[in-house]
Design a protein around this motif. Structure first.
Motif, mmCIF file in Angstrom:
data_model
loop_
_atom_site.group_PDB
_atom_site.id
_atom_site.type_symbol
_atom_site.label_atom_id
_atom_site.label_comp_id
_atom_site.label_asym_id
_atom_site.label_seq_id
_atom_site.Cartn_x
_atom_site.Cartn_y
_atom_site.Cartn_z
ATOM 1 N N ALA A 49 30.994 37.024 18.280
ATOM 2 C CA ALA A 49 31.955 36.225 19.042
ATOM 3 C C ALA A 49 31.902 34.771 18.607
ATOM 4 O O ALA A 49 30.825 34.230 18.342
ATOM 5 N N ALA A 50 33.057 34.156 18.556
ATOM 6 C CA ALA A 50 33.116 32.730 18.223
ATOM 7 C C ALA A 50 32.824 31.916 19.473
ATOM 8 O O ALA A 50 33.406 32.179 20.524
ATOM 9 N N ASN A 51 31.927 30.968 19.366
ATOM 10 C CA ASN A 51 31.604 30.147 20.528
ATOM 11 C C ASN A 51 32.625 29.031 20.665
ATOM 12 O O ASN A 51 33.102 28.494 19.665
ATOM 13 N N PRO A 52 32.974 28.659 21.920
ATOM 14 C CA PRO A 52 33.930 27.564 22.117
ATOM 15 C C PRO A 52 33.308 26.217 21.763
ATOM 16 O O PRO A 52 32.087 26.077 21.691
ATOM 17 N N ASP A 53 34.163 25.238 21.531
ATOM 18 C CA ASP A 53 33.692 23.897 21.176
ATOM 19 C C ASP A 53 33.000 23.217 22.351
ATOM 20 O O ASP A 53 32.133 22.382 22.163
ATOM 21 N N THR A 54 33.420 23.556 23.545
ATOM 22 C CA THR A 54 32.812 22.956 24.730
ATOM 23 C C THR A 54 32.388 24.048 25.698
ATOM 24 O O THR A 54 32.944 25.150 25.698
ATOM 25 N N TRP A 55 31.404 23.686 26.508
ATOM 26 C CA TRP A 55 30.872 24.644 27.482
ATOM 27 C C TRP A 55 30.434 23.841 28.692
ATOM 28 O O TRP A 55 29.867 22.763 28.542
ATOM 29 N N ASP A 56 30.707 24.334 29.883
ATOM 30 C CA ASP A 56 30.281 23.602 31.073
ATOM 31 C C ASP A 56 28.765 23.613 31.163
ATOM 32 O O ASP A 56 28.147 24.670 31.116
ATOM 33 N N CYS A 57 28.181 22.429 31.321
ATOM 34 C CA CYS A 57 26.732 22.322 31.406
ATOM 35 C C CYS A 57 26.232 23.091 32.624
ATOM 36 O O CYS A 57 26.706 22.880 33.734
ATOM 37 N N PRO A 58 25.294 24.014 32.446
ATOM 38 C CA PRO A 58 24.791 24.792 33.595
ATOM 39 C C PRO A 58 24.041 23.933 34.604
ATOM 40 O O PRO A 58 23.870 24.328 35.756
ATOM 41 N N ARG A 59 23.590 22.777 34.192
ATOM 42 C CA ARG A 59 22.778 21.951 35.090
ATOM 43 C C ARG A 59 23.608 20.970 35.893
ATOM 44 O O ARG A 59 23.320 20.708 37.057
ATOM 45 N N CYS A 60 24.642 20.356 35.292
ATOM 46 C CA CYS A 60 25.409 19.354 36.031
ATOM 47 C C CYS A 60 26.900 19.656 36.072
ATOM 48 O O CYS A 60 27.637 18.981 36.772
ATOM 49 N N GLY A 61 27.354 20.656 35.337
ATOM 50 C CA GLY A 61 28.749 21.060 35.428
ATOM 51 C C GLY A 61 29.697 20.260 34.554
ATOM 52 O O GLY A 61 30.885 20.559 34.494
ATOM 53 N N GLN A 62 29.197 19.234 33.880
ATOM 54 C CA GLN A 62 30.056 18.452 33.006
ATOM 55 C C GLN A 62 30.334 19.241 31.731
ATOM 56 O O GLN A 62 29.549 20.102 31.349
ATOM 57 N N PRO A 63 31.437 18.918 31.077
ATOM 58 C CA PRO A 63 31.681 19.577 29.794
ATOM 59 C C PRO A 63 30.625 19.170 28.774
ATOM 60 O O PRO A 63 30.276 18.001 28.686
ATOM 61 N N ALA A 64 30.110 20.143 28.060
ATOM 62 C CA ALA A 64 29.096 19.891 27.053
ATOM 63 C C ALA A 64 29.642 20.316 25.700
ATOM 64 O O ALA A 64 30.417 21.268 25.594
ATOM 65 N N GLY A 65 29.258 19.572 24.667
ATOM 66 C CA GLY A 65 29.767 19.838 23.326
ATOM 67 C C GLY A 65 28.651 20.151 22.360
ATOM 68 O O GLY A 65 27.473 20.153 22.712
ATOM 69 N N LEU A 66 29.059 20.402 21.121
ATOM 70 C CA LEU A 66 28.101 20.818 20.105
ATOM 71 C C LEU A 66 27.413 19.631 19.439
ATOM 72 O O LEU A 66 26.353 19.781 18.849
ATOM 73 N N ASP A 67 28.010 18.455 19.533
ATOM 74 C CA ASP A 67 27.458 17.283 18.855
ATOM 75 C C ASP A 67 26.636 16.449 19.843
ATOM 76 O O ASP A 67 27.186 15.894 20.793
ATOM 77 N N PRO A 68 25.325 16.370 19.650
ATOM 78 C CA PRO A 68 24.493 15.624 20.620
ATOM 79 C C PRO A 68 24.810 14.141 20.660
ATOM 80 O O PRO A 68 24.552 13.476 21.659
ATOM 81 N N SER A 69 25.379 13.593 19.576
ATOM 82 C CA SER A 69 25.674 12.163 19.557
ATOM 83 C C SER A 69 27.019 11.845 20.193
ATOM 84 O O SER A 69 27.324 10.687 20.445
ATOM 85 N N ALA A 70 27.831 12.858 20.440
ATOM 86 C CA ALA A 70 29.150 12.613 21.033
ATOM 87 C C ALA A 70 29.497 13.717 22.027
ATOM 88 O O ALA A 70 30.350 14.544 21.758
ATOM 89 N N PRO A 71 28.805 13.741 23.168
ATOM 90 C CA PRO A 71 29.159 14.738 24.186
ATOM 91 C C PRO A 71 30.562 14.490 24.696
ATOM 92 O O PRO A 71 31.005 13.345 24.769
ATOM 93 N N PRO A 72 31.308 15.534 25.009
ATOM 94 C CA PRO A 72 32.726 15.380 25.353
ATOM 95 C C PRO A 72 32.975 14.516 26.567
ATOM 96 O O PRO A 72 33.992 13.861 26.656
ATOM 97 N N GLY A 73 32.051 14.500 27.527
ATOM 98 C CA GLY A 73 32.280 13.707 28.730
ATOM 99 C C GLY A 73 32.352 12.228 28.438
ATOM 100 O O GLY A 73 33.076 11.504 29.091
#
Ligand code: ZN
Length: 113
Positions: A49-73
Protein backbone atom coordinates in the motif's frame (compact mmCIF):
# COMPACT_ATOMS: atom_id res chain seq x y z
CA UNK A 1 31.23 -12.06 11.85
CA UNK A 2 30.58 -15.32 13.67
CA UNK A 3 30.01 -18.31 11.48
CA UNK A 4 27.02 -20.51 12.20
CA UNK A 5 24.82 -17.78 13.65
CA UNK A 6 22.37 -18.12 10.78
CA UNK A 7 21.67 -21.72 11.70
CA UNK A 8 20.95 -21.04 15.38
CA UNK A 9 17.53 -19.55 14.76
CA UNK A 10 16.35 -22.54 12.78
CA UNK A 11 13.82 -24.71 14.62
CA UNK A 12 12.84 -27.13 11.90
CA UNK A 13 11.34 -30.31 13.39
CA UNK A 14 11.51 -28.98 16.94
CA UNK A 15 7.75 -28.69 17.40
CA UNK A 16 6.07 -31.95 18.42
CA UNK A 17 2.69 -30.25 18.95
CA UNK A 18 0.43 -29.66 15.99
CA UNK A 19 1.71 -26.67 14.09
CA UNK A 20 -0.03 -23.35 14.42
CA UNK A 21 -2.07 -22.97 11.27
CA UNK A 22 -2.40 -19.21 11.46
CA UNK A 23 -1.62 -17.59 8.16
CA UNK A 24 1.58 -15.67 7.94
CA UNK A 25 1.25 -11.99 8.76
CA UNK A 26 1.01 -9.72 5.74
CA UNK A 27 4.27 -8.01 4.94
CA UNK A 28 4.31 -4.57 6.47
CA UNK A 29 6.58 -1.60 6.52
CA UNK A 30 6.85 1.31 8.89
CA UNK A 31 6.65 4.97 7.97
CA UNK A 32 7.61 7.72 10.37
CA UNK A 33 5.49 10.87 10.45
CA UNK A 34 6.46 14.13 12.13
CA UNK A 35 3.99 16.70 13.44
CA UNK A 36 4.51 20.36 14.27
CA UNK A 37 4.51 19.57 18.01
CA UNK A 38 7.68 17.51 17.57
CA UNK A 39 6.13 14.07 17.85
CA UNK A 40 7.48 11.36 15.61
CA UNK A 41 5.01 8.57 15.09
CA UNK A 42 5.74 5.25 13.46
CA UNK A 43 2.75 4.11 11.43
CA UNK A 44 2.63 0.64 9.92
CA UNK A 45 1.35 0.15 6.41
CA UNK A 46 0.86 -2.89 4.28
CA UNK A 47 3.97 -3.34 2.19
CA UNK A 48 2.08 -3.01 -1.07
CA UNK A 49 0.00 0.00 0.00
CA UNK A 50 1.14 3.52 -0.74
CA UNK A 51 1.36 5.64 2.37
CA UNK A 52 -0.25 9.11 2.32
CA UNK A 53 1.89 12.24 2.50
CA UNK A 54 0.25 13.27 5.74
CA UNK A 55 -1.13 11.39 8.69
CA UNK A 56 -2.94 12.63 11.78
CA UNK A 57 -0.55 12.50 14.72
CA UNK A 58 -1.82 9.82 17.15
CA UNK A 59 -0.62 11.87 20.10
CA UNK A 60 -1.95 15.38 19.39
CA UNK A 61 -4.17 14.99 16.33
CA UNK A 62 -2.31 17.53 14.21
CA UNK A 63 -1.43 16.66 10.65
CA UNK A 64 1.97 15.00 10.50
CA UNK A 65 4.22 14.77 7.46
CA UNK A 66 7.15 12.79 6.22
CA UNK A 67 9.71 15.60 6.44
CA UNK A 68 10.86 16.25 10.03
CA UNK A 69 12.14 19.71 9.10
CA UNK A 70 8.82 20.82 7.61
CA UNK A 71 5.82 19.33 9.40
CA UNK A 72 2.60 20.26 7.60
CA UNK A 73 1.08 22.10 10.55
CA UNK A 74 3.87 24.63 10.56
CA UNK A 75 4.20 25.06 6.80
CA UNK A 76 0.63 26.19 6.32
CA UNK A 77 0.71 29.74 7.64
CA UNK A 78 -1.36 32.75 6.76
CA UNK A 79 0.12 34.80 3.91
CA UNK A 80 1.73 37.94 5.25
CA UNK A 81 -0.33 41.06 4.81
CA UNK A 82 1.20 44.43 5.44
CA UNK A 83 -0.47 46.92 7.76
CA UNK A 84 -0.93 49.32 4.86
CA UNK A 85 -2.68 46.69 2.79
CA UNK A 86 -4.95 45.95 5.71
CA UNK A 87 -5.79 49.62 6.16
CA UNK A 88 -6.46 50.04 2.45
CA UNK A 89 -8.73 47.03 2.49
CA UNK A 90 -10.68 48.38 5.44
CA UNK A 91 -10.83 51.84 3.93
CA UNK A 92 -12.28 50.55 0.69
CA UNK A 93 -14.87 48.58 2.62
CA UNK A 94 -15.81 51.67 4.59
CA UNK A 95 -15.92 53.73 1.40
CA UNK A 96 -18.14 51.19 -0.25
CA UNK A 97 -20.47 51.24 2.74
CA UNK A 98 -20.54 55.04 2.72
CA UNK A 99 -21.25 55.17 -1.02
CA UNK A 100 -24.04 52.67 -0.59
CA UNK A 101 -25.55 54.63 2.29
CA UNK A 102 -25.33 57.83 0.30
CA UNK A 103 -27.00 56.23 -2.69
CA UNK A 104 -29.80 54.91 -0.52
CA UNK A 105 -30.27 58.32 1.05
CA UNK A 106 -30.55 59.97 -2.39
CA UNK A 107 -32.98 57.33 -3.48
CA UNK A 108 -35.16 57.98 -0.45
CA UNK A 109 -34.98 61.73 -1.06
CA UNK A 110 -36.18 61.24 -4.63
CA UNK A 111 -39.08 59.17 -3.41
CA UNK A 112 -39.90 61.90 -0.93
CA UNK A 113 -39.58 59.80 2.16
ZN1 ZN B 1 1.84 15.36 17.56
Amino acid sequence: MSSGSAIRGSRIGSSPMRPDERSEPAPRRQVTYYCAAGHDSIIWFAAEAANPDTWDCPRCGQPAGLDPSAPPGRARTEPYKSHLAYVKERRSEEDAAAILAEALAKLRQRRGE
